[in-house]
Design a protein around this motif. Structure first.
Motif, PDB file in Angstrom:
ATOM      1  N   VAL A   1     -95.393  97.262  22.483  1.00 18.21           N
ATOM      2  CA  VAL A   1     -95.166  98.668  22.422  1.00 18.21           C
ATOM      3  C   VAL A   1     -94.399  99.063  23.466  1.00 18.21           C
ATOM      4  N   SER A   2     -93.534  98.130  24.156  1.00 17.02           N
ATOM      5  CA  SER A   2     -92.640  98.641  25.281  1.00 17.02           C
ATOM      6  C   SER A   2     -91.380  99.421  24.796  1.00 17.02           C
ATOM      7  N   PRO A   3     -90.749 100.243  25.404  1.00 14.49           N
ATOM      8  CA  PRO A   3     -89.591 100.610  24.788  1.00 14.49           C
ATOM      9  C   PRO A   3     -88.403  99.845  24.941  1.00 14.49           C
ATOM     10  N   ASN A   4     -88.317  99.124  26.146  1.00 19.22           N
ATOM     11  CA  ASN A   4     -87.633  98.204  26.238  1.00 19.22           C
ATOM     12  C   ASN A   4     -88.299  96.679  26.349  1.00 19.22           C
ATOM     13  N   HIS A   5     -87.645  95.692  25.792  1.00 20.84           N
ATOM     14  CA  HIS A   5     -88.431  94.321  25.999  1.00 20.84           C
ATOM     15  C   HIS A   5     -87.797  93.678  27.283  1.00 20.84           C
ATOM     16  N   LEU A   6     -86.578  94.235  27.370  1.00 17.80           N
ATOM     17  CA  LEU A   6     -85.723  93.299  28.396  1.00 17.80           C
ATOM     18  C   LEU A   6     -84.809  94.570  29.155  1.00 17.80           C
ATOM     19  N   THR A   7     -85.029  94.678  30.385  1.00 23.89           N
ATOM     20  CA  THR A   7     -84.013  95.734  31.047  1.00 23.89           C
ATOM     21  C   THR A   7     -83.169  94.931  31.703  1.00 23.89           C
ATOM     22  N   ILE A   8     -81.869  95.194  31.535  1.00 26.59           N
ATOM     23  CA  ILE A   8     -80.783  94.507  32.283  1.00 26.59           C
ATOM     24  C   ILE A   8     -80.180  95.271  33.379  1.00 26.59           C
ATOM     25  N   ILE A   9     -80.365  94.647  34.644  1.00 24.81           N
ATOM     26  CA  ILE A   9     -79.918  95.290  35.630  1.00 24.81           C
ATOM     27  C   ILE A   9     -78.426  94.632  36.173  1.00 24.81           C
ATOM     28  N   PRO A  10     -77.324  95.388  35.877  1.00 23.94           N
ATOM     29  CA  PRO A  10     -76.220  95.033  36.278  1.00 23.94           C
ATOM     30  C   PRO A  10     -75.824  95.018  37.745  1.00 23.94           C
ATOM     31  N   ILE A  11     -75.269  94.150  38.369  1.00 28.08           N
ATOM     32  CA  ILE A  11     -75.056  94.067  39.760  1.00 28.08           C
ATOM     33  C   ILE A  11     -73.567  94.320  40.071  1.00 28.08           C
TER      34      ILE A  11
ATOM     35  N   LEU B   1     -89.729  92.332  30.736  1.00 22.45           N
ATOM     36  CA  LEU B   1     -88.760  91.392  31.286  1.00 22.45           C
ATOM     37  C   LEU B   1     -87.507  91.987  32.137  1.00 22.45           C
ATOM     38  N   ARG B   2     -87.107  91.684  33.161  1.00 26.63           N
ATOM     39  CA  ARG B   2     -86.232  92.060  33.919  1.00 26.63           C
ATOM     40  C   ARG B   2     -84.910  91.249  34.186  1.00 26.63           C
ATOM     41  N   LEU B   3     -83.717  91.218  33.802  1.00 34.69           N
ATOM     42  CA  LEU B   3     -82.969  90.362  34.029  1.00 34.69           C
ATOM     43  C   LEU B   3     -81.673  91.024  34.760  1.00 34.69           C
ATOM     44  N   GLU B   4     -81.451  90.194  35.857  1.00 36.56           N
ATOM     45  CA  GLU B   4     -80.290  90.653  36.966  1.00 36.56           C
ATOM     46  C   GLU B   4     -79.011  89.890  36.589  1.00 36.56           C
ATOM     47  N   ILE B   5     -77.950  90.400  36.585  1.00 38.79           N
ATOM     48  CA  ILE B   5     -76.714  89.702  36.268  1.00 38.79           C
ATOM     49  C   ILE B   5     -75.551  90.424  37.280  1.00 38.79           C
ATOM     50  N   GLY B   6     -75.012  89.531  38.134  1.00 39.98           N
ATOM     51  CA  GLY B   6     -73.757  90.240  39.020  1.00 39.98           C
ATOM     52  C   GLY B   6     -72.654  88.954  38.947  1.00 39.98           C
ATOM     53  N   PRO B   7     -71.686  89.228  39.615  1.00 41.21           N
ATOM     54  CA  PRO B   7     -70.315  88.320  39.468  1.00 41.21           C
ATOM     55  C   PRO B   7     -70.581  86.853  39.781  1.00 41.21           C
ATOM     56  N   LYS B   8     -71.525  86.715  40.836  1.00 41.97           N
ATOM     57  CA  LYS B   8     -71.622  85.442  41.122  1.00 41.97           C
ATOM     58  C   LYS B   8     -72.368  84.612  39.886  1.00 41.97           C
ATOM     59  N   ASP B   9     -73.311  85.420  39.347  1.00 40.74           N
ATOM     60  CA  ASP B   9     -73.869  84.768  38.188  1.00 40.74           C
ATOM     61  C   ASP B   9     -72.918  84.341  37.175  1.00 40.74           C
ATOM     62  N   LEU B  10     -71.949  85.158  37.038  1.00 39.64           N
ATOM     63  CA  LEU B  10     -70.816  85.121  35.849  1.00 39.64           C
ATOM     64  C   LEU B  10     -70.299  83.662  36.354  1.00 39.64           C
ATOM     65  N   GLU B  11     -70.057  83.767  37.600  1.00 38.63           N
ATOM     66  CA  GLU B  11     -69.325  82.022  38.095  1.00 38.63           C
ATOM     67  C   GLU B  11     -69.987  81.179  37.760  1.00 38.63           C
ATOM     68  N   ASN B  12     -71.205  81.368  37.987  1.00 43.80           N
ATOM     69  CA  ASN B  12     -72.323  80.038  38.103  1.00 43.80           C
ATOM     70  C   ASN B  12     -72.536  79.846  36.560  1.00 43.80           C
ATOM     71  N   ASN B  13     -72.505  80.767  35.825  1.00 45.37           N
ATOM     72  CA  ASN B  13     -72.950  80.753  34.428  1.00 45.37           C
ATOM     73  C   ASN B  13     -74.649  80.734  34.451  1.00 45.37           C
ATOM     74  N   LYS B  14     -75.202  81.452  35.117  1.00 46.14           N
ATOM     75  CA  LYS B  14     -76.719  81.656  35.333  1.00 46.14           C
ATOM     76  C   LYS B  14     -77.068  83.060  35.348  1.00 46.14           C
ATOM     77  N   THR B  15     -78.190  83.356  35.182  1.00 43.93           N
ATOM     78  CA  THR B  15     -78.907  84.573  35.317  1.00 43.93           C
ATOM     79  C   THR B  15     -80.409  84.549  35.663  1.00 43.93           C
ATOM     80  N   SER B  16     -80.807  85.445  36.535  1.00 46.94           N
ATOM     81  CA  SER B  16     -82.452  85.246  36.858  1.00 46.94           C
ATOM     82  C   SER B  16     -83.007  86.428  36.130  1.00 46.94           C
TER      83      SER B  16
END
Ligand code: PR8
Length: 470
Positions: A277-287, A337-352
């Motif tokens: 019932v959560s309005p968002n299953h995943l919220t992405i927080i871009p850095i 779930l909360r997903l963070e993604i910034g420029p460093k993650d793009l470089e490393n091809n990873k996200t937390s």
């Protein structure tokens, strides 16, 4: 939170953008956008279950006094709680009109017109409406309100007692399934005679345990037998051509479902919403930094599209605010779930990614398997939240054969199971002596059982539950 559940609850309703209870009529609140979405997804779940065997209808809000007054026991049960409309503009009405406290007296006169033959049966209708009860007990947002804004009421009619009894069992199963989807644990009990729905033969109730140790009745299924059919003249011609009164059941849920989602799953940081019932299953927080902003947002959009194509609800929070503040906001709002993604993650091809229920942070590769990994995490959250809640409820039951122990156990936050002879005077005496409420019959005891009633010392018939209730 346990120390001051009420304060915590009010704070969450406000910070979580659920409802605003400052509306200037006691017991009536405004649904806010985020709360309204939780309400919407909860209703969708329930409607899916209902629509398999019920049909949705919509009856008027007003009930003529004459109809409301017809069923003596029923009206007695509600007389103190009815709001009346007495005027149309400046003109006094010839007949007072009640704001429905529930809809038996609105629906059943129409059933009487519609039902003619056994071919018309069974009839299984439901409606989702607001009902009004002038509650005299202390009102609390969502929990005890005077306008129940989301009353889900089902009304069924049958050609035989056996079929009606079966419907009551089926409705209990349907509610079980519904609460299971929400990870809300429950006790099911047959309410004692003095606490059944006014006019019903018997009432089966679902109660859950709130964090303050009080149980809350979150749903009820009533077997109405032929009482209302006789009052409202709901008859049908059976296969042999004879006329018979029909058999009826009704069952209802209210805004309490949302209160329970909040109370049962929440923690000191705020809401913890079940994915269902959560309005968002995943919220992405871009850095976001000036030079890499477009690239990061582009990646976020791609992740969102991939996930949405699999039915996962995604929200990109690109508001112009510090990420830390956003983390805090989504923690309060309980996004699974909360997903963070910034420029460093793009470089490393990873996200937390962080789970709201456990606050556990995991690193994930930004590759083709991301969608599957997130889907799996949502399923795990669903299962884990539910098992945690059910385990807590199971651990809250304490058994005693000594009436003097009940008070201490309940003060420790327990729901107490005890042996009862099943007699009304004994039950009422137990309530009187302890100051708590009997939820009802939890289990019938075996005939061969040698258990004795906690109060009368006579042979016990049932294992019953007693608790501090809302
Ligand atoms: C019926 N007729 O009405 P029920 N605030 C919030 N929730 C409430 C309140 C309130 N003031 N009062 C009751 N509830 C039947 C069945 C049609 C449908 C919730 O039954 O009076 C409680 O969870 O038992 C209750 O179990 C449910 O509404 C149905 O109300």
């Amino acid at each position: 939170m346990v120390e001051n559940f009420s304060e915590w609850f009010h704070e969450i309703l406000d910070k979580g953008n659920i409802i605003d209870s400052r509306y200037p009529i006691k017991g009536m609140s405004v649904w806010l956008p985020y709360g309204f979405q939780i309400r919407k997804y909860t209703l969708e779940l329930l409607k899916d279950l209902f629509d398999k065997e019920h049909e949705e209808v919509l009856f008027p809000l007003l009930v003529p006094e004459e109809e409301l007054a017809k069923e003596g026991i029923h009206v007695k049960g509600f007389e103190e709680e009815v709001y009346w409309v007495t005027q149309g503009g400046n003109k006094e009405l010839n007949e007072k009109l009640a704001l429905r406290p529930t809809s038996e007296t609105a629906i059943y006169p129409m059933f009487s017109l519609w039902i003619r033959s056994h071919i018309d049966l069974p009839m299984k209708y439901y409606q989702i409406v607001n009902t009004f009860r002038y509650e005299t007990k202390h009102t609390r947002p969502l929990i005890r309100v005077r306008e129940i804004s989301t009353f889900k009421e089902a009304h069924t009619v049958h050609a035989s007692q056996a079929e009606c009894n079966q419907q009551v069992e089926d409705a209990v199963e349907l509610y079980k399934e519904f609460f299971d989807y929400l990870g809300i644990p429950y006790f099911i009990s047959k309410r004692p005679e003095w606490d059944k729905f006014p006019g019903a033969d018997y009432t089966m109730a679902f109660d859950t345990l709130m964090p303050d140790g009080k149980t809350l009745q979150i749903g009820t299924v009533h077997n109405l037998g032929q009482t209302f059919a006789k009052t409202f003249d709901i008859t049908f011609e059976n296969e042999k051509g004879a006329h018979e009164y029909a058999y009826q059941s009704c069952y209802g849920l209210s805004d309490r479902v949302i209160a329970t989602i909040i109370g049962v799953h929440g923690d000191e940081k705020g809401l913890v919403l079940p994915p269902t019932v959560s309005p968002n299953h995943l919220t992405i927080i871009p850095i976001l930094f000036k030079d890499s902003k477009d690239k990061v947002l582009e990646k976020c959009m791609q992740i969102k599209e991939d996930l949405e194509s699999e039915g996962i609800r995604v929200y990109i929070d690109d508001r112009d605010m510090r990420p830390g503040k956003k983390f805090f906001d989504w923690e309060v709002k309980g996004t699974p779930l909360r997903l963070e993604i910034g420029p460093k993650d793009l470089e490393n091809n990873k996200t937390s990614i962080t789970r709201r229920d456990t606050l556990e942070k995991t690193e994930l590769e930004l590759n083709d398997e991301l969608t599957e990994a997130i889907k799996a995490m949502l399923m795990t959250i669903d299962i884990d939240m539910s098992s945690k809640a059910f385990e807590k409820l199971e651990n809250s039951i304490a058994y005693t054969e000594n009436i003097d122990e009940i008070d201490g156990l309940i003060k420790e936050g327990k729901v107490v199971a005890f042996n009862w002879d099943g007699k009304n005077p004994t039950g009422e005496a137990i309530e009187e002596e302890t100051g708590y409420d009997i939820l009802g019959i939890h289990k019938e005891l075996d005939d061969a059982s040698d258990k004795l009633c906690i109060y009368s010392g006579e042979k016990a018939k049932y294992l019953a539950l007693i608790a501090k209730t809302y």
